[in-house]
Each structure stands twice: as C-alpha cells, then as structure tokens.
Design a protein around this motif. Sequence first.
Motif, PDB file in Angstrom:
ATOM      1  N   GLY A 145       0.796  -1.218   0.000  1.00  0.00           N
ATOM      2  CA  GLY A 145       0.000   0.000   0.000  1.00  0.00           C
ATOM      3  C   GLY A 145       0.827   1.266   0.000  1.00  0.00           C
ATOM      4  O   GLY A 145       0.397   2.300  -0.518  1.00  0.00           O
ATOM      5  N   GLN A 146       2.036   1.205   0.560  1.00  0.00           N
ATOM      6  CA  GLN A 146       2.929   2.358   0.617  1.00  0.00           C
ATOM      7  C   GLN A 146       4.251   2.007  -0.039  1.00  0.00           C
ATOM      8  O   GLN A 146       4.701   0.856   0.011  1.00  0.00           O
ATOM      9  CB  GLN A 146       3.148   2.789   2.067  1.00  0.00           C
ATOM     10  CG  GLN A 146       1.861   3.188   2.781  1.00  0.00           C
ATOM     11  CD  GLN A 146       2.104   3.524   4.246  1.00  0.00           C
ATOM     12  OE1 GLN A 146       3.217   3.428   4.729  1.00  0.00           O
ATOM     13  NE2 GLN A 146       1.040   3.911   4.933  1.00  0.00           N
ATOM     14  N   SER A 147       4.885   2.998  -0.649  1.00  0.00           N
ATOM     15  CA  SER A 147       6.071   2.745  -1.468  1.00  0.00           C
ATOM     16  C   SER A 147       7.235   2.140  -0.680  1.00  0.00           C
ATOM     17  O   SER A 147       7.991   1.339  -1.210  1.00  0.00           O
ATOM     18  CB  SER A 147       6.527   4.040  -2.139  1.00  0.00           C
ATOM     19  OG  SER A 147       6.836   5.028  -1.164  1.00  0.00           O
ATOM     20  N   GLN A 148       7.402   2.526   0.580  1.00  0.00           N
ATOM     21  CA  GLN A 148       8.523   2.030   1.378  1.00  0.00           C
ATOM     22  C   GLN A 148       8.149   0.841   2.263  1.00  0.00           C
ATOM     23  O   GLN A 148       8.961   0.390   3.075  1.00  0.00           O
ATOM     24  CB  GLN A 148       9.069   3.167   2.262  1.00  0.00           C
ATOM     25  CG  GLN A 148       9.554   4.380   1.490  1.00  0.00           C
ATOM     26  CD  GLN A 148      10.655   4.047   0.517  1.00  0.00           C
ATOM     27  OE1 GLN A 148      11.566   3.273   0.825  1.00  0.00           O
ATOM     28  NE2 GLN A 148      10.602   4.610  -0.681  1.00  0.00           N
ATOM     29  N   GLN A 149       6.931   0.337   2.105  1.00  0.00           N
ATOM     30  CA  GLN A 149       6.458  -0.753   2.964  1.00  0.00           C
ATOM     31  C   GLN A 149       7.158  -2.060   2.615  1.00  0.00           C
ATOM     32  O   GLN A 149       7.372  -2.381   1.457  1.00  0.00           O
ATOM     33  CB  GLN A 149       4.946  -0.911   2.794  1.00  0.00           C
ATOM     34  CG  GLN A 149       4.312  -1.935   3.716  1.00  0.00           C
ATOM     35  CD  GLN A 149       2.804  -1.986   3.538  1.00  0.00           C
ATOM     36  OE1 GLN A 149       2.196  -1.030   3.054  1.00  0.00           O
ATOM     37  NE2 GLN A 149       2.203  -3.102   3.906  1.00  0.00           N
ATOM     38  N   ARG A 150       7.523  -2.810   3.639  1.00  0.00           N
ATOM     39  CA  ARG A 150       8.172  -4.102   3.437  1.00  0.00           C
ATOM     40  C   ARG A 150       7.133  -5.147   3.038  1.00  0.00           C
ATOM     41  O   ARG A 150       5.950  -5.032   3.372  1.00  0.00           O
ATOM     42  CB  ARG A 150       8.876  -4.539   4.728  1.00  0.00           C
ATOM     43  CG  ARG A 150       9.782  -3.488   5.334  1.00  0.00           C
ATOM     44  CD  ARG A 150      11.086  -3.389   4.603  1.00  0.00           C
ATOM     45  NE  ARG A 150      11.991  -4.461   5.009  1.00  0.00           N
ATOM     46  CZ  ARG A 150      13.160  -4.691   4.423  1.00  0.00           C
ATOM     47  NH1 ARG A 150      13.546  -3.956   3.406  1.00  0.00           N
ATOM     48  NH2 ARG A 150      13.942  -5.663   4.850  1.00  0.00           N
ATOM     49  N   VAL A 151       7.590  -6.174   2.313  1.00  0.00           N
ATOM     50  CA  VAL A 151       6.677  -7.219   1.855  1.00  0.00           C
ATOM     51  C   VAL A 151       7.217  -8.576   2.270  1.00  0.00           C
ATOM     52  O   VAL A 151       8.411  -8.741   2.524  1.00  0.00           O
ATOM     53  CB  VAL A 151       6.492  -7.171   0.326  1.00  0.00           C
ATOM     54  CG1 VAL A 151       5.928  -5.837  -0.119  1.00  0.00           C
ATOM     55  CG2 VAL A 151       7.804  -7.467  -0.400  1.00  0.00           C
ATOM     56  N   CYS A 152       6.329  -9.565   2.309  1.00  0.00           N
ATOM     57  CA  CYS A 152       6.756 -10.929   2.635  1.00  0.00           C
ATOM     58  C   CYS A 152       7.384 -11.586   1.399  1.00  0.00           C
ATOM     59  O   CYS A 152       7.329 -11.051   0.285  1.00  0.00           O
ATOM     60  CB  CYS A 152       5.573 -11.750   3.149  1.00  0.00           C
ATOM     61  SG  CYS A 152       4.337 -12.148   1.885  1.00  0.00           S
ATOM     62  N   GLU A 153       7.955 -12.760   1.592  1.00  0.00           N
ATOM     63  CA  GLU A 153       8.647 -13.443   0.504  1.00  0.00           C
ATOM     64  C   GLU A 153       7.714 -13.749  -0.668  1.00  0.00           C
ATOM     65  O   GLU A 153       8.091 -13.600  -1.832  1.00  0.00           O
ATOM     66  CB  GLU A 153       9.278 -14.739   1.022  1.00  0.00           C
ATOM     67  CG  GLU A 153       9.912 -15.616  -0.054  1.00  0.00           C
ATOM     68  CD  GLU A 153      11.022 -14.935  -0.831  1.00  0.00           C
ATOM     69  OE1 GLU A 153      11.218 -15.294  -2.008  1.00  0.00           O
ATOM     70  OE2 GLU A 153      11.689 -14.035  -0.264  1.00  0.00           O
ATOM     71  N   LEU A 154       6.476 -14.176  -0.395  1.00  0.00           N
ATOM     72  CA  LEU A 154       5.546 -14.503  -1.480  1.00  0.00           C
ATOM     73  C   LEU A 154       5.247 -13.270  -2.327  1.00  0.00           C
ATOM     74  O   LEU A 154       5.265 -13.343  -3.563  1.00  0.00           O
ATOM     75  CB  LEU A 154       4.253 -15.082  -0.908  1.00  0.00           C
ATOM     76  CG  LEU A 154       3.159 -15.403  -1.940  1.00  0.00           C
ATOM     77  CD1 LEU A 154       3.657 -16.414  -2.968  1.00  0.00           C
ATOM     78  CD2 LEU A 154       1.903 -15.927  -1.243  1.00  0.00           C
ATOM     79  N   GLN A 155       4.977 -12.146  -1.679  1.00  0.00           N
ATOM     80  CA  GLN A 155       4.756 -10.910  -2.427  1.00  0.00           C
ATOM     81  C   GLN A 155       5.975 -10.567  -3.272  1.00  0.00           C
ATOM     82  O   GLN A 155       5.860 -10.167  -4.436  1.00  0.00           O
ATOM     83  CB  GLN A 155       4.475  -9.744  -1.468  1.00  0.00           C
ATOM     84  CG  GLN A 155       3.011  -9.508  -1.158  1.00  0.00           C
ATOM     85  CD  GLN A 155       2.838  -8.323  -0.237  1.00  0.00           C
ATOM     86  OE1 GLN A 155       3.044  -8.444   0.973  1.00  0.00           O
ATOM     87  NE2 GLN A 155       2.479  -7.192  -0.784  1.00  0.00           N
ATOM     88  N   GLY A 156       7.147 -10.697  -2.672  1.00  0.00           N
ATOM     89  CA  GLY A 156       8.384 -10.391  -3.385  1.00  0.00           C
ATOM     90  C   GLY A 156       8.556 -11.277  -4.614  1.00  0.00           C
ATOM     91  O   GLY A 156       8.962 -10.810  -5.680  1.00  0.00           O
ATOM     92  N   GLN A 157       8.244 -12.567  -4.474  1.00  0.00           N
ATOM     93  CA  GLN A 157       8.359 -13.494  -5.608  1.00  0.00           C
ATOM     94  C   GLN A 157       7.453 -13.069  -6.759  1.00  0.00           C
ATOM     95  O   GLN A 157       7.863 -13.071  -7.927  1.00  0.00           O
ATOM     96  CB  GLN A 157       7.981 -14.908  -5.158  1.00  0.00           C
ATOM     97  CG  GLN A 157       9.018 -15.598  -4.278  1.00  0.00           C
ATOM     98  CD  GLN A 157       8.533 -16.954  -3.813  1.00  0.00           C
ATOM     99  OE1 GLN A 157       7.406 -17.359  -4.088  1.00  0.00           O
ATOM    100  NE2 GLN A 157       9.372 -17.659  -3.069  1.00  0.00           N
ATOM    101  N   ILE A 158       6.215 -12.729  -6.430  1.00  0.00           N
ATOM    102  CA  ILE A 158       5.262 -12.344  -7.463  1.00  0.00           C
ATOM    103  C   ILE A 158       5.700 -11.057  -8.142  1.00  0.00           C
ATOM    104  O   ILE A 158       5.702 -10.942  -9.377  1.00  0.00           O
ATOM    105  CB  ILE A 158       3.851 -12.172  -6.855  1.00  0.00           C
ATOM    106  CG1 ILE A 158       3.345 -13.508  -6.301  1.00  0.00           C
ATOM    107  CG2 ILE A 158       2.871 -11.610  -7.890  1.00  0.00           C
ATOM    108  CD1 ILE A 158       2.136 -13.377  -5.396  1.00  0.00           C
TER     109      ILE A 158
END
Length: 245
Positions: free
Chosen positions: A129-142
Amino acid sequence: MKTLSQNDKNVLSRIFESHPSGSLATSPIDHTLPTSLPSIPPGALSELRELEFAAISPLDGERPSQESLRQSIAKLTDLVTSYPQYSSAYNNRAQALRLLHGDDLYNEAIRDSTLWSDLCSAIAFASPGQSQQRVCELQGQILRSAYAQRGFLTWKAAKNSAITLDSNNLPLELVGLEKEAIEDKARSDLEAAGRYGDQEAKKMAISANPYARLCGNIVEEAMIAEMQKMRDSWNKGQSHTSKGN
C-alpha cells in the motif's frame, strides 16, 4: 573548486539510479513477515495456492504441450474469476501465455490475450500500500517475476520498434511511444524486479541505463586509447633498442 552544474548532477543521478550499490541494492523483502497477500483472506490463501499449484504443475517440463498450456490457463482463469485480486494466478497465467504465444508484443495472438493485463494486475494487486512498505517473501516473488516479465517484453518491443511492425498491436501504454520512451519503461520495470531480488533483471537494468551505457563507452574508448599509447611507447622502445644493437 568548480561545482557541478544541475545537468551534470542529473546525469550522475541517472547513472547511479541503476548502479548495484544504489537503489537496486536495497531489498524491500522482509523474510520474517508471515506469508500473506493484499486483499486475500488468510484462511483462503492456502487453498488458493494449492489450486494454483495443481493448475501449473503439468507445465513443469521442458516442452509442455499446447493442450496442457490451454488447460492450465483455463484453470488459472477460473481462479482469478473467483478471486479477482489473487495476484499470483495472474502472474502464472502470463507465464503460461508466453509459453503458448511467445514474447513478441507485436504478435496479434498476444495482443488478443490477457498477457499484458495479467502482468499489470499481478503488479497492482501484489504491491504494498505504501512505497517504502516491506513485503513478505511470497509478495516479493510475485512482484519480481511480474516486473521482470513485463520489463523483458517491453525491452524486446523497444528493440523491434525499428522494424516495420504495426505498433497498434502494442499495449495501449506503449502505442505511439518512441523507442527511447519504451526503453525507459522497460528499464523501470527491470529495476523494480532487481529490487525484489531478480539478479538477471538487475543486470539488464544497469546495461539498459542510457547514461551508464554512455559512460561505459567513454571508459572503453579511453582504455583503447591508453592501450594504443602503451603499444606506441613499447614499439618506440623496441625501435631504439634495435638501433642500439
């Protein structure tokens, strides 16, 4: 001491935008975050991933048949119809469509498919939702896969733009753009894929940076000139030695 002009500063900024020690080196993936996807209920995610795996597992081979590809695409279509914001299914459907139709965005079969819109949907629905927000591994993979796919397709379209092809076959976002503008869009996607961990996309983003390429050419020319000076100096020394003998 002479200060840099604003233009010089802009050029340097563009160079280091795509340098591995710069923005591409900072990963937004936090491996400690629990597996989740935006807009997907936690209780539904496990079941969706199982259905998705069943849909794409027949493609786990060197040359999947067209029938297998079409069946997988149909099953993935059922998934996104039931869960329109399930980003992973869009990403995998785009991959299956590439296997079926190829990588040429000028191709009418690709134009008439959902390949481009699938990649855009995968990115939109998986993005934080925010540009600097961290993501989980699954989100990162996609995100790294979808950005890399879209970046590669766009880069290839830019390289083919000099050929007499119907540019109206391109996605609307690319229609009417000059080659350099299409390259910029490709580079932006490849940089994003690099930030999410795709090393090949990162390398492509660096090589695609026009200022980095210019600097590379300057350095190459300087090295060639320096080597020629060394050869000339060595030849002159050899000449003097021969005369002395």
